[in-house]
Design a protein around this motif. Structure first.
Motif, PDB file in Angstrom:
ATOM      1  N   LEU A   6       0.831  -1.207   0.000  1.00 32.82           N
ATOM      2  CA  LEU A   6       0.000   0.000   0.000  1.00 32.82           C
ATOM      3  C   LEU A   6       0.865   1.257   0.000  1.00 32.82           C
ATOM      4  CD1 LEU A   6      -2.823   1.253   0.102  1.00 32.82           C
ATOM      5  CD2 LEU A   6      -2.639   1.178   2.589  1.00 32.82           C
ATOM      6  N   PHE A   7       1.963   1.235   0.750  1.00 35.36           N
ATOM      7  CA  PHE A   7       2.856   2.399   0.791  1.00 35.36           C
ATOM      8  C   PHE A   7       3.543   2.621  -0.559  1.00 35.36           C
ATOM      9  CE2 PHE A   7       2.950   1.160   5.403  1.00 35.36           C
ATOM     10  CZ  PHE A   7       2.123   2.191   5.804  1.00 35.36           C
ATOM     11  N   PHE A   8       3.903   1.539  -1.239  1.00 37.86           N
ATOM     12  CA  PHE A   8       4.496   1.684  -2.565  1.00 37.86           C
ATOM     13  C   PHE A   8       3.487   2.252  -3.561  1.00 37.86           C
ATOM     14  CE2 PHE A   8       7.827  -1.168  -1.023  1.00 37.86           C
ATOM     15  CZ  PHE A   8       8.945  -0.549  -1.553  1.00 37.86           C
ATOM     16  N   ILE A   9       2.242   1.798  -3.484  1.00 40.28           N
ATOM     17  CA  ILE A   9       1.198   2.309  -4.375  1.00 40.28           C
ATOM     18  C   ILE A   9       1.006   3.803  -4.144  1.00 40.28           C
ATOM     19  CG2 ILE A   9      -1.277   2.203  -4.907  1.00 40.28           C
ATOM     20  CD1 ILE A   9      -1.075  -0.838  -4.222  1.00 40.28           C
ATOM     21  N   LEU A  10       0.905   4.209  -2.892  1.00 39.97           N
ATOM     22  CA  LEU A  10       0.733   5.629  -2.579  1.00 39.97           C
ATOM     23  C   LEU A  10       1.959   6.441  -2.981  1.00 39.97           C
ATOM     24  CD1 LEU A  10      -1.019   5.358   0.894  1.00 39.97           C
ATOM     25  CD2 LEU A  10      -2.045   6.068  -1.278  1.00 39.97           C
ATOM     26  N   SER A  11       3.142   5.883  -2.804  1.00 35.52           N
ATOM     27  CA  SER A  11       4.359   6.588  -3.203  1.00 35.52           C
ATOM     28  C   SER A  11       4.400   6.830  -4.700  1.00 35.52           C
ATOM     29  CB  SER A  11       5.592   5.782  -2.801  1.00 35.52           C
ATOM     30  OG  SER A  11       5.768   5.811  -1.428  1.00 35.52           O
ATOM     31  N   VAL A  12       4.047   5.812  -5.471  1.00 32.76           N
ATOM     32  CA  VAL A  12       4.024   5.971  -6.932  1.00 32.76           C
ATOM     33  C   VAL A  12       3.040   7.069  -7.307  1.00 32.76           C
ATOM     34  CG1 VAL A  12       3.323   4.837  -9.079  1.00 32.76           C
ATOM     35  CG2 VAL A  12       4.856   3.675  -7.501  1.00 32.76           C
ATOM     36  N   HIS A  13       1.886   7.078  -6.673  1.00 29.96           N
ATOM     37  CA  HIS A  13       0.882   8.109  -6.966  1.00 29.96           C
ATOM     38  C   HIS A  13       1.434   9.502  -6.665  1.00 29.96           C
ATOM     39  CE1 HIS A  13      -2.713  10.504  -6.983  1.00 29.96           C
ATOM     40  NE2 HIS A  13      -2.546  10.777  -5.703  1.00 29.96           N
ATOM     41  N   PHE A  14       2.011   9.684  -5.480  1.00 32.05           N
ATOM     42  CA  PHE A  14       2.477  11.017  -5.103  1.00 32.05           C
ATOM     43  C   PHE A  14       3.703  11.467  -5.897  1.00 32.05           C
ATOM     44  CE2 PHE A  14       0.042  10.129  -1.119  1.00 32.05           C
ATOM     45  CZ  PHE A  14      -0.898  11.116  -1.324  1.00 32.05           C
ATOM     46  N   ILE A  15       4.557  10.527  -6.284  1.00 27.83           N
ATOM     47  CA  ILE A  15       5.691  10.895  -7.136  1.00 27.83           C
ATOM     48  C   ILE A  15       5.193  11.324  -8.515  1.00 27.83           C
ATOM     49  CG2 ILE A  15       7.741  10.025  -8.335  1.00 27.83           C
ATOM     50  CD1 ILE A  15       8.320   8.326  -5.864  1.00 27.83           C
ATOM     51  N   CYS A  16       4.194  10.607  -9.040  1.00 25.79           N
ATOM     52  CA  CYS A  16       3.605  11.001 -10.334  1.00 25.79           C
ATOM     53  C   CYS A  16       2.990  12.392 -10.249  1.00 25.79           C
ATOM     54  CB  CYS A  16       2.549   9.993 -10.783  1.00 25.79           C
ATOM     55  SG  CYS A  16       3.218   8.476 -11.448  1.00 25.79           S
ATOM     56  N   VAL A  17       2.303  12.683  -9.159  1.00 25.98           N
ATOM     57  CA  VAL A  17       1.706  14.006  -8.983  1.00 25.98           C
ATOM     58  C   VAL A  17       2.802  15.067  -8.939  1.00 25.98           C
ATOM     59  CG1 VAL A  17       0.460  15.481  -7.352  1.00 25.98           C
ATOM     60  CG2 VAL A  17      -0.408  13.203  -7.868  1.00 25.98           C
ATOM     61  N   GLU A  18       3.881  14.783  -8.252  1.00 21.74           N
ATOM     62  CA  GLU A  18       4.974  15.754  -8.131  1.00 21.74           C
ATOM     63  C   GLU A  18       5.707  15.947  -9.464  1.00 21.74           C
ATOM     64  OE1 GLU A  18       7.169  18.625  -6.443  1.00 21.74           O
ATOM     65  OE2 GLU A  18       5.497  17.602  -5.471  1.00 21.74           O
ATOM     66  N   LEU A  19       5.944  14.867 -10.178  1.00 24.16           N
ATOM     67  CA  LEU A  19       6.698  14.961 -11.435  1.00 24.16           C
ATOM     68  C   LEU A  19       5.877  15.530 -12.586  1.00 24.16           C
ATOM     69  CD1 LEU A  19       8.760  11.642 -11.588  1.00 24.16           C
ATOM     70  CD2 LEU A  19       9.625  13.952 -11.262  1.00 24.16           C
ATOM     71  N   PHE A  20       4.641  15.083 -12.691  1.00 18.57           N
ATOM     72  CA  PHE A  20       3.834  15.410 -13.870  1.00 18.57           C
ATOM     73  C   PHE A  20       2.695  16.391 -13.592  1.00 18.57           C
ATOM     74  CE2 PHE A  20       5.237  10.891 -14.296  1.00 18.57           C
ATOM     75  CZ  PHE A  20       6.279  11.135 -15.164  1.00 18.57           C
ATOM     76  N   GLN A  21       2.532  16.815 -12.353  1.00 23.73           N
ATOM     77  CA  GLN A  21       1.487  17.744 -11.928  1.00 23.73           C
ATOM     78  C   GLN A  21       0.083  17.248 -12.293  1.00 23.73           C
ATOM     79  OE1 GLN A  21       4.444  19.221 -13.297  1.00 23.73           O
ATOM     80  NE2 GLN A  21       5.035  19.491 -11.167  1.00 23.73           N
ATOM     81  N   ARG A  22      -0.088  15.951 -12.358  1.00 25.50           N
ATOM     82  CA  ARG A  22      -1.392  15.340 -12.632  1.00 25.50           C
ATOM     83  C   ARG A  22      -1.517  14.088 -11.790  1.00 25.50           C
ATOM     84  NH1 ARG A  22      -2.952  14.239 -18.608  1.00 25.50           N
ATOM     85  NH2 ARG A  22      -4.872  13.774 -17.518  1.00 25.50           N
ATOM     86  N   SER A  23      -2.733  13.765 -11.430  1.00 29.35           N
ATOM     87  CA  SER A  23      -2.982  12.527 -10.706  1.00 29.35           C
ATOM     88  C   SER A  23      -3.286  11.415 -11.699  1.00 29.35           C
ATOM     89  CB  SER A  23      -4.172  12.712  -9.761  1.00 29.35           C
ATOM     90  OG  SER A  23      -4.499  11.481  -9.176  1.00 29.35           O
ATOM     91  N   TYR A  24      -2.580  10.330 -11.547  1.00 25.67           N
ATOM     92  CA  TYR A  24      -2.819   9.154 -12.371  1.00 25.67           C
ATOM     93  C   TYR A  24      -3.365   8.016 -11.523  1.00 25.67           C
ATOM     94  CZ  TYR A  24      -0.234  11.587 -15.981  1.00 25.67           C
ATOM     95  OH  TYR A  24       0.158  12.498 -16.916  1.00 25.67           O
ATOM     96  N   LEU A  25      -4.120   8.352 -10.500  1.00 25.35           N
ATOM     97  CA  LEU A  25      -4.667   7.354  -9.596  1.00 25.35           C
ATOM     98  C   LEU A  25      -5.614   6.409 -10.321  1.00 25.35           C
ATOM     99  CD1 LEU A  25      -4.374   6.590  -6.658  1.00 25.35           C
ATOM    100  CD2 LEU A  25      -6.331   8.036  -6.131  1.00 25.35           C
ATOM    101  N   TRP A  26      -6.355   6.916 -11.283  1.00 30.09           N
ATOM    102  CA  TRP A  26      -7.276   6.054 -12.027  1.00 30.09           C
ATOM    103  C   TRP A  26      -6.506   5.017 -12.846  1.00 30.09           C
ATOM    104  CZ3 TRP A  26      -7.374   6.105 -17.422  1.00 30.09           C
ATOM    105  CH2 TRP A  26      -6.661   7.135 -18.043  1.00 30.09           C
ATOM    106  N   ILE A  27      -5.340   5.368 -13.355  1.00 35.01           N
ATOM    107  CA  ILE A  27      -4.518   4.402 -14.088  1.00 35.01           C
ATOM    108  C   ILE A  27      -3.977   3.345 -13.121  1.00 35.01           C
ATOM    109  CG2 ILE A  27      -2.391   4.098 -15.409  1.00 35.01           C
ATOM    110  CD1 ILE A  27      -2.930   6.822 -16.683  1.00 35.01           C
TER     111      ILE A  27
END
Length: 127
Positions: free
Chosen positions: A47-68
């Protein structure tokens, strides 16, 4: 007490490898079983890895890819269900969910490392 809990969760999401290691060390000390400790640490830190990937994507790309991320997890679950059905001809939900969850650990821990390297390269390039 609430601030301490928030700090622990924030650290676990920011550094999921540290969360994995802490869970592993605590479990080994309590149970003295290394294989069990590795499996439990993997299951809990996914779960922590999933959340980390989400937050890193938000930080890098300024978009949420949670649906992906959710769609990817669903595809993995469906693939494991089909594979289990093809090999065993009887579906054990517990085994399918455990296998899919552990495969998600592999996918998202790899994604975490790759995104961490991309973020590091991006940061170096902008400096």
């Amino acid at each position: 007490m609430g601030d301490v809990l928030i700090g622990i969760v924030a650290t676990a999401v920011t550094a999921p490898l540290l969360a994995w290691y802490i869970v592993y060390i605590i479990t080994v000390k309590v149970t003295k079983k290394k294989k069990y400790s590795i499996r439990l640490a993997t299951d809990l830190s996914t779960l922590f890895f999933i959340l980390s990937v989400h937050f890193i994507c938000v930080e890098l790309f300024q978009r949420s890819y949670l649906w992906i991320i959710f769609i990817l997890m669903l595809i993995i679950a469906v693939a494991f269900t089909v594979l289990h059905w093809k090999t065993k001809e009887d579906i054990s939900i517990r085994k399918v969910m455990k296998g899919a969850w552990r495969f998600n650990f592999l996918v998202f821990s790899t994604g975490y490392v790759l995104l961490l390297l991309i973020g590091l390269a991006h940061r170096i390039a902008t400096v």
